[in-house]
Design an enzyme around this catalytic site. Sequence first.
Site, mmCIF file in Angstrom:
data_model
loop_
_atom_site.group_PDB
_atom_site.id
_atom_site.type_symbol
_atom_site.label_atom_id
_atom_site.label_comp_id
_atom_site.label_asym_id
_atom_site.label_seq_id
_atom_site.Cartn_x
_atom_site.Cartn_y
_atom_site.Cartn_z
ATOM 1 C CE1 TYR A 32 -4.382 0.721 -0.293
ATOM 2 C CE2 TYR A 32 -3.646 2.682 0.874
ATOM 3 C CZ TYR A 32 -4.588 2.028 0.110
ATOM 4 O OH TYR A 32 -5.743 2.676 -0.249
ATOM 5 N N GLY A 36 6.349 7.912 1.319
ATOM 6 C CA GLY A 36 7.387 7.492 2.266
ATOM 7 C C GLY A 36 8.128 6.276 1.737
ATOM 8 C CG HIS A 37 6.076 2.560 1.377
ATOM 9 N ND1 HIS A 37 4.734 2.810 1.466
ATOM 10 C CD2 HIS A 37 6.385 1.786 2.454
ATOM 11 C CE1 HIS A 37 4.235 2.204 2.532
ATOM 12 N NE2 HIS A 37 5.213 1.580 3.159
ATOM 13 C CD GLN A 61 5.369 -6.402 10.975
ATOM 14 O OE1 GLN A 61 6.235 -7.006 10.342
ATOM 15 N NE2 GLN A 61 5.294 -5.084 10.942
ATOM 16 N N GLY A 147 12.623 3.406 7.227
ATOM 17 C CA GLY A 147 12.194 4.774 7.506
ATOM 18 C C GLY A 147 12.390 5.147 8.963
ATOM 19 C CD GLN A 153 10.114 -1.552 11.329
ATOM 20 O OE1 GLN A 153 9.085 -2.145 11.610
ATOM 21 N NE2 GLN A 153 10.248 -0.891 10.191
HETATM 22 P P1 AMP Z 1 5.481 -0.332 6.234
HETATM 23 O O1 AMP Z 1 5.012 -0.721 4.872
HETATM 24 O O2 AMP Z 1 4.573 0.634 6.922
HETATM 25 O O3 AMP Z 1 5.894 -1.493 7.069
HETATM 26 O O4 AMP Z 1 6.804 0.513 6.010
HETATM 27 C C1 AMP Z 1 7.866 0.023 5.247
HETATM 28 C C2 AMP Z 1 9.042 0.940 5.401
HETATM 29 O O5 AMP Z 1 8.689 2.253 4.988
HETATM 30 C C3 AMP Z 1 9.516 1.046 6.859
HETATM 31 O O6 AMP Z 1 10.938 1.066 6.876
HETATM 32 C C4 AMP Z 1 8.942 2.360 7.287
HETATM 33 O O7 AMP Z 1 9.691 2.983 8.313
HETATM 34 C C5 AMP Z 1 9.027 3.162 6.005
HETATM 35 N N1 AMP Z 1 8.068 4.263 6.049
HETATM 36 C C6 AMP Z 1 6.751 4.195 6.322
HETATM 37 N N2 AMP Z 1 6.204 5.429 6.336
HETATM 38 C C7 AMP Z 1 7.204 6.298 6.082
HETATM 39 C C8 AMP Z 1 7.293 7.720 5.982
HETATM 40 N N3 AMP Z 1 6.230 8.501 6.127
HETATM 41 N N4 AMP Z 1 8.494 8.266 5.709
HETATM 42 C C9 AMP Z 1 9.598 7.480 5.557
HETATM 43 N N5 AMP Z 1 9.575 6.143 5.648
HETATM 44 C C10 AMP Z 1 8.408 5.553 5.906
#
Ligand code: AMP
Length: 281
Positions: A32, A36-37, A61, A147, A153
């Site tokens: 999704y 950020g990703h 998790q 991130g 984490q």
């Molecule tokens: P997730 O899909 O939420 O597990 O996130 C996957 C990666 O994207 C993790 O390393 C998160 O820290 C990073 N991430 C999620 N949201 C952001 C954001 N707003 N800015 C930077 N990195 C992000």
Amino acid sequence: MIEIANPEEMQETIIGLKKSGKRIGVVPTMGYLHEGHRALIRDARKENELVVLTIFVNPAQFGQGEDFDRYPRDIERDRQAAIDEQVDYIFHPSIGDMYPEGYATYVDVENITETLEGEWRPGHFRGVTTIVLKLFQITQPDNAYFGQKDAQQLMVIKKMVSDLHIPVKIKRVPTVREKDGLALSSRNVYLSPGERQQAAVLYRALQRAEVDIRRGERSRDIIVGMIRDMIKAVGNISIDYVEIVDPVTFRKVQFLENNREHCIALAVRIGKVRLIDNIFV
Ligand code: AMP
């Protein structure tokens, strides 16, 4: 772009590619995808010849009663984002392939996982470190991108990598935010328009804390109290925690020291959505 679902096939492909000396950058996600990703993918693209994006909503998790079932998923859209960002491989395995019947091996990082998210989501980090180590074994990255938004984490993974001598560099990517400061998160789609507006208070409060600290405030209780008051003033937000911690050990700090970095981290629930955010000061 090539999509692979089978772990063995992914691993064999990578082993083949590594022989040509290409650097491999891996971006682990639960899909999704948002900006950020994409920031993680862009950094990976700049620093590696091959970019692997992993998409897996990892049941290990999520605790009981958490949002595993309703975590947002849209592989079609993710595929398009991956193509836009010039990802070379998407690895998106099935739950059965990652945790087949009889699966029994887990990774536990101690101490740093005891506060904040570890306190509020028992077992969460065990699920995270287990899946990340498995993804590292399968995709064998030179560099892996995480991130800052999930600051604890990131440090837990760094600790695992250092303790277990895993040959990968962990790269930290700054938090990407909306115009009003709300940190991007896949879960933001579940905020109603009203909740979405309220959520902006989180970053406003963190920024206000930064200003107070710059002006000399050193007491954890006063800073945390101010953040809590700002959040409560907005209305229907329930606070899991607001804490100031050492940015490496994630131990709670009572008085901020000069010339040291600290992490102010918070987690709240707005309606059914749990949001986290943090800043380093
Ligand atoms: P997730 O899909 O939420 O597990 O996130 C996957 C990666 O994207 C993790 O390393 C998160 O820290 C990073 N991430 C999620 N949201 C952001 C954001 N707003 N800015 C930077 N990195 C992000």
